[in-house]
Design an enzyme around this catalytic site. Structure first.
Site, PDB file in Angstrom:
ATOM      1  N   THR A  55       9.908  -6.854 -12.948  1.00 29.17           N
ATOM      2  CA  THR A  55       9.451  -8.239 -13.062  1.00 29.17           C
ATOM      3  C   THR A  55       8.482  -8.554 -11.931  1.00 29.17           C
ATOM      4  OG1 THR A  55      11.560  -8.809 -14.049  1.00 29.17           O
ATOM      5  CG2 THR A  55      10.244 -10.647 -13.176  1.00 29.17           C
ATOM      6  N   SER A  89      -3.256  -3.855   0.374  1.00 31.48           N
ATOM      7  CA  SER A  89      -1.997  -4.471   0.812  1.00 31.48           C
ATOM      8  C   SER A  89      -2.245  -5.934   1.182  1.00 31.48           C
ATOM      9  CB  SER A  89      -1.490  -3.698   2.033  1.00 31.48           C
ATOM     10  OG  SER A  89      -0.317  -4.290   2.526  1.00 31.48           O
ATOM     11  N   GLY A  90      -1.277  -6.797   0.890  1.00 33.09           N
ATOM     12  CA  GLY A  90      -1.447  -8.223   1.187  1.00 33.09           C
ATOM     13  C   GLY A  90      -1.248  -8.592   2.646  1.00 33.09           C
ATOM     14  N   HIS A  91      -0.246  -7.957   3.287  1.00 35.27           N
ATOM     15  CA  HIS A  91       0.149  -8.493   4.599  1.00 35.27           C
ATOM     16  C   HIS A  91      -0.802  -8.133   5.736  1.00 35.27           C
ATOM     17  CE1 HIS A  91       2.269  -4.969   6.576  1.00 35.27           C
ATOM     18  NE2 HIS A  91       2.151  -4.520   5.354  1.00 35.27           N
ATOM     19  N   ALA A 140       0.819  -1.214   0.000  1.00 30.47           N
ATOM     20  CA  ALA A 140       0.000   0.000   0.000  1.00 30.47           C
ATOM     21  C   ALA A 140       0.857   1.270   0.000  1.00 30.47           C
ATOM     22  CB  ALA A 140      -0.963   0.000   1.179  1.00 30.47           C
ATOM     23  N   THR A 141       2.060   1.210   0.572  1.00 25.62           N
ATOM     24  CA  THR A 141       2.921   2.405   0.546  1.00 25.62           C
ATOM     25  C   THR A 141       3.217   2.790  -0.902  1.00 25.62           C
ATOM     26  OG1 THR A 141       3.915   1.896   2.680  1.00 25.62           O
ATOM     27  CG2 THR A 141       5.190   3.319   1.219  1.00 25.62           C
ATOM     28  N   CYS A 197       3.860   2.079  12.748  1.00 18.67           N
ATOM     29  CA  CYS A 197       4.664   2.823  11.779  1.00 18.67           C
ATOM     30  C   CYS A 197       5.361   4.007  12.436  1.00 18.67           C
ATOM     31  CB  CYS A 197       3.798   3.335  10.652  1.00 18.67           C
ATOM     32  SG  CYS A 197       2.952   2.011   9.802  1.00 18.67           S
ATOM     33  N   ASN A 231      -5.722   3.501  10.576  1.00 18.49           N
ATOM     34  CA  ASN A 231      -4.915   2.409  11.127  1.00 18.49           C
ATOM     35  C   ASN A 231      -4.683   2.519  12.631  1.00 18.49           C
ATOM     36  OD1 ASN A 231      -3.396   4.649   9.819  1.00 18.49           O
ATOM     37  ND2 ASN A 231      -1.678   3.749  10.891  1.00 18.49           N
ATOM     38  N   GLN A 246      -6.288  -0.842   5.488  1.00 16.22           N
ATOM     39  CA  GLN A 246      -6.892  -1.445   6.687  1.00 16.22           C
ATOM     40  C   GLN A 246      -8.349  -1.838   6.452  1.00 16.22           C
ATOM     41  OE1 GLN A 246      -5.225  -2.361   9.265  1.00 16.22           O
ATOM     42  NE2 GLN A 246      -3.385  -1.104   9.231  1.00 16.22           N
TER      43      GLN A 246
HETATM   44  N1  PMP Z   1      -2.034   2.737   4.700  1.00 13.52           N
HETATM   45  C1  PMP Z   1      -2.490   2.310   5.894  1.00 13.52           C
HETATM   46  C2  PMP Z   1      -3.771   2.875   6.422  1.00 13.52           C
HETATM   47  C3  PMP Z   1      -1.772   1.364   6.621  1.00 13.52           C
HETATM   48  O1  PMP Z   1      -2.220   0.953   7.803  1.00 13.52           O
HETATM   49  C4  PMP Z   1      -0.566   0.854   6.076  1.00 13.52           C
HETATM   50  C5  PMP Z   1       0.259  -0.176   6.834  1.00 13.52           C
HETATM   51  N2  PMP Z   1       0.627   0.206   8.132  1.00 13.52           N
HETATM   52  C6  PMP Z   1      -0.142   1.327   4.830  1.00 13.52           C
HETATM   53  C7  PMP Z   1      -0.900   2.265   4.169  1.00 13.52           C
HETATM   54  C8  PMP Z   1       1.128   0.839   4.211  1.00 13.52           C
HETATM   55  O2  PMP Z   1       0.971  -0.489   3.756  1.00 13.52           O
HETATM   56  P1  PMP Z   1       2.202  -1.399   3.361  1.00 13.52           P
HETATM   57  O3  PMP Z   1       2.771  -1.910   4.638  1.00 13.52           O
HETATM   58  O4  PMP Z   1       1.596  -2.464   2.497  1.00 13.52           O
HETATM   59  O5  PMP Z   1       3.164  -0.558   2.588  1.00 13.52           O
END
Ligand code: PMP
Length: 377
Positions: free
Chosen positions: A238, A200-202, A70-71, A325, A150, A180
């Site tokens: 890739t 985001s996957g994780h 997501a970043t 974060c 988040n 989220q």
């Molecule tokens: N946006 C939000 C609201 C998040 O909570 C996070 C992850 N903490 C991110 C973006 C970033 O996601 P990623 O770890 O996949 O880069």
């Protein structure tokens, strides 16, 4: 025994994610761009994952562009939109409660000469749709907001906001950071009136390092990285077939049971609230009904977050102090929610997943009771 309650930071990969990763690493290791059979088989995995993710959002596979998370999706959405749509129009509207991957990216645009308007929640800690809508004008090329915060789980009224903006300014790009929200609240891409969303996957039991930006048909986006032209030229590099495949398999596994997962999270959230209400000096910072059931932020007043966090850790209970974060820095986002400094100093974030058990919550509550008794204030 361990209780992992930091699922907004990251989740444990599910079995399907692990087996898809291993299978792609050991068997389907071709480059999807290669013209031979090994390449074709790898491409098939990517195609399948794209279908699974599109179907979870009730959209078409060609709308899904894979990224590293997501970043990256947020950076691509904002900087890419500025390059595509921000030549004449110079204004971007966002909120003061965004994740740093949006907040720092709009800061960067501001340094480049763009005008940024950041809307704060009101005195109740709620974003008023009209506050965002009325900040948009003919000079605004983009609105970028998160769907679920988040740190507190607060769900922004984005459908209302985006629908109103699109009615007044159809050309203004609407972007939702759904990191989220995806597979935690129901999202139908078209119903959100969003031109682009980040996922985001994780956060949903897929591996780290994989995500996507989902683009509405017809919405153009110039790349911020140049290379071999993969992912329609929007995201060169890739493709990480093992992670993409794991993401797709995870989404396929959990999409049909989303409403069950939400019901479970609601029940666990209510159970934790009920238990916390019986303890002294607890202040709950996540307002029921307007927050995702997967996240609860509360303060054990008088005990600093890190002290309680490490006390709980010593008992095998993992939570977060505010947002993972921000690495322990005092959260400006929590003060935007009108949470007092005293409560911010002692705020903990507990976040659930599909793997969370009642026992995890009992362990947490007992840990807090122990902590209140043994940590000197
Ligand atoms: N946006 C939000 C609201 C998040 O909570 C996070 C992850 N903490 C991110 C973006 C970033 O996601 P990623 O770890 O996949 O880069």
């Amino acid at each position: 025994m361990q209780a992992y309650l930091d699922n907004a930071a990251t989740t444990k990969p599910c079995d399907k994610a692990v087996s898809a990763t291993v299978s792609a690493l050991t068997e389907t290791y071709g480059n999807p761009s290669s013209l031979h059979r090994a390449g074709f088989l790898a491409e098939e995995l990517v195609t399948e994952a794209r279908k699974n993710i599109a179907s979870a959002l009730s959209t078409q596979p060609e709308c899904v562009i894979f990224t590293s998370g997501a970043t990256e999706s947020n950076n691509l959405a904002i900087i890419g939109s500025a390059k595509t749509y921000g030549k004449r129009k110079k204004k971007i509207v966002t909120t003061t409660i965004e994740h740093p991957s949006v907040a720092r990216t709009v800061d960067y645009l501001e340094e480049q000469g763009y005008e940024v308007v950041r809307i704060s929640p009101n005195h109740n800690g709620e974003i008023i749709p009209d506050d965002i809508v009325s900040a948009v004008d003919d000079n605004t090329f983009m609105v970028s907001c998160m769907l679920v915060n988040n740190e507190t789980g607060y769900i922004l009224p984005l459908k209302k906001v985006f629908t109103a903006i699109k009615r007044l300014y159809p050309e203004c790009i609407t972007h939702a950071d759904c990191a989220q929200a995806f597979l935690k609240v129901p999202i139908k891409f078209s119903e959100l009136s969003a031109d682009m969303i980040s996922i985001s996957g994780h956060k949903i039991h897929a591996p780290k390092g994989i995500g996507a930006i989902v683009l509405k048909k017809g919405v153009r986006l110039l790349p911020i990285m140049f290379g071999g032209g993969q992912e329609k030229g929007i995201r060169s590099g890739t493709e990480s077939v093992p992670l993409i495949s794991a993401f797709g398999e995870t989404v396929k596994e959990y999409t049909p049971t989303l409403s069950n997962a939400i019901n479970n999270a609601n029940e666990m959230n209510a159970y934790l609230r009920e238990k916390l209400a019986k303890l002294p000096d607890i202040s709950i910072n996540s307002t029921e009904d307007i927050c995702s059931p997967f996240i609860m932020n509360f303060s054990v007043v008088g005990i600093r977050s890190e002290i309680m966090l490490h006390f709980l850790e010593s008992k095998g209970i993992y939570v977060s102090s505010g947002s993972a974060c921000s690495k322990g820095a005092k959260s400006s986002v929590l003060s935007e929610f009108r949470i007092t400094d005293e409560c911010i100093d002692s705020a903990l974030r507990v976040s659930f997943s599909r793997f969370t058990t009642w026992q995890d919550i009992d362990m947490l509550v007992n840990g807090i009771i122990d902590g209140q008794q043994s940590i000197s204030r």
